[in-house]
Design an enzyme around this catalytic site. Sequence first.
Site, mmCIF file in Angstrom:
data_model
loop_
_atom_site.group_PDB
_atom_site.id
_atom_site.type_symbol
_atom_site.label_atom_id
_atom_site.label_comp_id
_atom_site.label_asym_id
_atom_site.label_seq_id
_atom_site.Cartn_x
_atom_site.Cartn_y
_atom_site.Cartn_z
ATOM 1 N N GLY A 183 -4.644 -4.368 -3.565
ATOM 2 C CA GLY A 183 -5.659 -3.327 -3.731
ATOM 3 C C GLY A 183 -4.939 -2.050 -4.088
ATOM 4 N N HIS A 184 -5.148 -1.581 -5.302
ATOM 5 C CA HIS A 184 -4.481 -0.358 -5.761
ATOM 6 C C HIS A 184 -5.532 0.699 -6.057
ATOM 7 C CE1 HIS A 184 -1.076 -2.986 -6.169
ATOM 8 N NE2 HIS A 184 -1.608 -3.650 -7.161
ATOM 9 N N ASP A 193 0.808 -1.220 0.000
ATOM 10 C CA ASP A 193 0.000 0.000 0.000
ATOM 11 C C ASP A 193 0.842 1.271 0.000
ATOM 12 O OD1 ASP A 193 -2.218 -1.706 0.167
ATOM 13 O OD2 ASP A 193 -2.069 -1.766 2.341
ATOM 14 N N GLN A 203 1.800 -6.470 -3.426
ATOM 15 C CA GLN A 203 2.394 -6.611 -2.092
ATOM 16 C C GLN A 203 3.740 -5.875 -2.026
ATOM 17 O OE1 GLN A 203 1.086 -9.743 -3.692
ATOM 18 N NE2 GLN A 203 -0.733 -8.729 -2.970
ATOM 19 N N LYS A 230 1.816 1.974 -5.189
ATOM 20 C CA LYS A 230 2.329 1.382 -6.441
ATOM 21 C C LYS A 230 1.372 1.653 -7.601
ATOM 22 C CE LYS A 230 2.397 -2.633 -4.372
ATOM 23 N NZ LYS A 230 2.177 -2.291 -2.955
HETATM 24 P P1 GDP Z 1 -0.713 0.184 -3.570
HETATM 25 O O1 GDP Z 1 -1.334 -1.060 -3.064
HETATM 26 O O2 GDP Z 1 0.759 0.244 -3.344
HETATM 27 O O3 GDP Z 1 -1.082 0.489 -5.002
HETATM 28 O O4 GDP Z 1 -1.306 1.369 -2.689
HETATM 29 P P2 GDP Z 1 -2.853 1.605 -2.271
HETATM 30 O O5 GDP Z 1 -3.586 2.117 -3.462
HETATM 31 O O6 GDP Z 1 -3.386 0.412 -1.577
HETATM 32 O O7 GDP Z 1 -2.688 2.710 -1.141
HETATM 33 C C1 GDP Z 1 -2.114 3.940 -1.418
HETATM 34 C C2 GDP Z 1 -3.165 5.046 -1.173
HETATM 35 O O8 GDP Z 1 -2.523 6.297 -1.118
HETATM 36 C C3 GDP Z 1 -4.194 5.183 -2.302
HETATM 37 O O9 GDP Z 1 -5.416 5.551 -1.716
HETATM 38 C C4 GDP Z 1 -3.644 6.306 -3.161
HETATM 39 O O10 GDP Z 1 -4.661 7.026 -3.849
HETATM 40 C C5 GDP Z 1 -2.988 7.172 -2.130
HETATM 41 N N1 GDP Z 1 -1.787 7.891 -2.570
HETATM 42 C C6 GDP Z 1 -0.798 7.480 -3.409
HETATM 43 N N2 GDP Z 1 0.198 8.401 -3.456
HETATM 44 C C7 GDP Z 1 -0.172 9.412 -2.631
HETATM 45 C C8 GDP Z 1 0.449 10.638 -2.210
HETATM 46 O O11 GDP Z 1 1.556 10.990 -2.612
HETATM 47 N N3 GDP Z 1 -0.250 11.403 -1.300
HETATM 48 C C9 GDP Z 1 -1.467 11.040 -0.811
HETATM 49 N N4 GDP Z 1 -2.075 11.838 0.071
HETATM 50 N N5 GDP Z 1 -2.072 9.893 -1.176
HETATM 51 C C10 GDP Z 1 -1.429 9.095 -2.069
HETATM 52 P P1 IMO Z 2 -0.929 -4.292 -2.172
HETATM 53 O O1 IMO Z 2 -0.546 -4.831 -3.528
HETATM 54 C C1 IMO Z 2 -0.956 -4.844 2.157
HETATM 55 C C2 IMO Z 2 -0.990 -8.990 3.602
HETATM 56 C C3 IMO Z 2 -2.229 -9.459 4.333
HETATM 57 C C4 IMO Z 2 -1.607 -10.474 5.279
HETATM 58 C C5 IMO Z 2 -0.511 -11.106 4.429
HETATM 59 C C6 IMO Z 2 -0.909 -12.422 3.801
HETATM 60 O O2 IMO Z 2 -2.210 -3.527 -2.162
HETATM 61 O O3 IMO Z 2 0.209 -3.558 -1.548
HETATM 62 P P2 IMO Z 2 -2.509 -13.055 1.759
HETATM 63 O O4 IMO Z 2 -3.992 -12.858 1.565
HETATM 64 O O5 IMO Z 2 -1.678 -12.446 0.700
HETATM 65 O O6 IMO Z 2 -2.152 -14.501 1.997
HETATM 66 O O7 IMO Z 2 -2.181 -12.305 3.153
HETATM 67 O O8 IMO Z 2 -0.202 -10.165 3.432
HETATM 68 N N1 IMO Z 2 -1.237 -8.423 2.260
HETATM 69 C C7 IMO Z 2 -1.183 -7.116 1.968
HETATM 70 N N2 IMO Z 2 -0.982 -6.039 2.781
HETATM 71 N N3 IMO Z 2 -1.094 -4.669 0.823
HETATM 72 C C8 IMO Z 2 -1.269 -5.729 -0.001
HETATM 73 O O9 IMO Z 2 -1.269 -5.626 -1.331
HETATM 74 C C9 IMO Z 2 -1.361 -7.027 0.573
HETATM 75 N N4 IMO Z 2 -1.539 -8.270 0.073
HETATM 76 C C10 IMO Z 2 -1.448 -9.112 1.112
HETATM 77 O O10 IMO Z 2 -2.853 -8.396 5.016
HETATM 78 O O11 IMO Z 2 -0.970 -9.811 6.356
HETATM 79 MG MG MG Z 3 -2.830 -1.665 -1.755
#
Ligand code: GDP
Ligand code: IMO
Ligand code: MG
Length: 432
Positions: free
Chosen positions: A40-41, A13, A228, A16
Site C-alpha cells: 500500500g503506497h 511503509d 514490502q 517508498k
Molecule cells: P510505502 O508502502 O513505503 O510506499 O509507504 P506508505 O505509503 O504505506 O506509508 C508512508 C506514509 O507516509 C504515506 O502516508 C506517505 O504519504 C507518508 N509520507 C512519506 N514520506 C513522508 C514524510 O517525509 N513525512 C510525512 N509526514 N509523511 C510522509
Molecule cells: P508496503 O509495500 C507493511 C506484512 C503483513 C504481514 C506480513 C505477511 O506498503 O511497505 P502477506 O500478506 O504479505 O503474506 O503478509 O507482511 N506486509 C506488510 N507490512 N507494508 C507492506 O507493504 C506489507 N506487505 C505485507 O502485515 O505481517
Molecule cells: Mg505501505
Amino acid sequence: MPAITIIGAQWGDEGKGKATDLLGEHVDYVVKFNGGNNAGHTVVIRQEDGTSEKYALHLLPSGILTAGVTPVIGNGVVVDLAVLFEELTGLEARGVDISKLKLSASAHVIADYNRQLDKVTERFLGSRKIGTTGRGIGPTYADKVNRIGIRVQDLFDESILRGKVEGALELKNQLLSKVYNRRGFTVDAVVEDLLSYADRIAPMVCDTGLLLNQALDRGETVLLEGGQATLLDVDHGTYPFVTSSNATSGGACTGSGIPPTRIDRVVAIVKAYTTRVGEGPFPTELFDASGDYLRDNGHEFGTTTGRPRRCGWYDAVIARYAARVNGVTDFVLTKLDVLDGLEEIPVCVAYDVDGVRHDEMPVNQSDFHHAKPIFEMLPGWKEDISGARSFADLPANAQAYVKYVEEISGAPMSVIGVGPARDETVIINSLT
Ligand code: GDP
Ligand code: IMO
Ligand code: MG
C-alpha cells in the site's frame, strides 16, 4: 544513471511510494518486481492551485502517476486481476494515463482459492498467525515454488489453463474440505473467472525482461520499485513473520529480468523511526504514550488493511543490516517531521541479549525476539520542519539527528522527507 533500485529498509511503509514518485520525472520505466496487492503506497501530489491529490496504490507501480513513464509489472509479482482492473479504472477516472502499462507474461496470478486459503490458514494458526494482509500472497508464491502456479500467459490457452487449474484444485480442494472444513472450488468457475480477463490484459502482456534490457541498451533509465521491505524478505527477514517474496535488492533482478551488473544504485527508504504491521519481533516497539505520539503524528494506519501500525524508535542495527544485505548506496530518511516537538529522541544503537551486547542482528531468531534495545539519547527540536528545503534550513538538533543516524547506519542520508507531499523534501545528494 540507467538502473536504480528502491527498497524498504525496515518492515514496510517507509515511504517508498513517495520516493518513487519523486524520482519519476527522471526515469523512463518504473518496475514493480515483487509482492502484489499486499503493498500500500500513498502518494500525495500537490496541484498548482495548492490543493493536494492523494493516491493509494497497491498492485500498480507508483511510477504510473508520472506522465511519460512506462509502468511495468515484472515477472516477480503476483497479480490479482480483479484488483488490477479496479485500480486501473479508479486511476483512469482521475485522469491518469494508464495506456502504457506492461505486464509480464511470466507473472503469476492470484486465483480465488489462494485468497481463500490465505484467510483460512491464518485463522487455523490462531496465536501462531503471521498477520497477513489476506490477499492470497503466500499461497500464490507457494504454488509458484511448488510448480503448480498459474501464469499470466496461461490465460491465452484455455486447455493449458484448464489442465493447470485442475491440477491445482485436486490438491487445494482436499485441503479446503478435509483440513479446513470449507467448500472447494469448481474448475469451471476458476477457469471462467481467469479467462474473463484475457482479452483485456492481452495488449499489456509482453516479455518485460526483454523490454527493460532493450531500454537499458538505449541508455534509458529504469527504476525498480520494491514492495514490502528488508525485514519482511522471505530469506533475510524475521522469518516466519515475513512476506513470501524477496523484497531486498536481489529480488529486483530475479523479479524483473535485469541482471545485477546493470544496476547502478540501490536506494533504501528508512523512516526516522520504525513501524511494523502484523505479528513478529520488533525490539524498539513502544507500548506507552510515545508510541501513540508517533502513531498519531505519523498517521500510522495501514494503507492496505487500515490496521494501526506498531511504532518504535529508530533502530540502527536494522539500518546497518539493510545497508549490508541490499548494498545500499543511499538512504532516503523519511518522516523526520513526525519527530518535531519531542524533548529527547532515543536511537537504538545495539541490542542487549541476555546480558551480551550485539552490534549486528543476532544469528538466532529467538535472540532477536527478546533483544532489548540499547539507546543513545539525542536532543529533540521544537520547530516545525515541514518548510525546510535544504539541509541548512533544518534546526541544529535535527541536523545533528540526521548526521548521527547516518554515521551509524552504513550509507549516506541523501534525501530527507519533511512531509508527505513531493516538494516536502530536502535533497542532499541527487539520486539521478
Ligand atoms: P510505502 O508502502 O513505503 O510506499 O509507504 P506508505 O505509503 O504505506 O506509508 C508512508 C506514509 O507516509 C504515506 O502516508 C506517505 O504519504 C507518508 N509520507 C512519506 N514520506 C513522508 C514524510 O517525509 N513525512 C510525512 N509526514 N509523511 C510522509
Ligand atoms: P508496503 O509495500 C507493511 C506484512 C503483513 C504481514 C506480513 C505477511 O506498503 O511497505 P502477506 O500478506 O504479505 O503474506 O503478509 O507482511 N506486509 C506488510 N507490512 N507494508 C507492506 O507493504 C506489507 N506487505 C505485507 O502485515 O505481517
Ligand atoms: Mg505501505
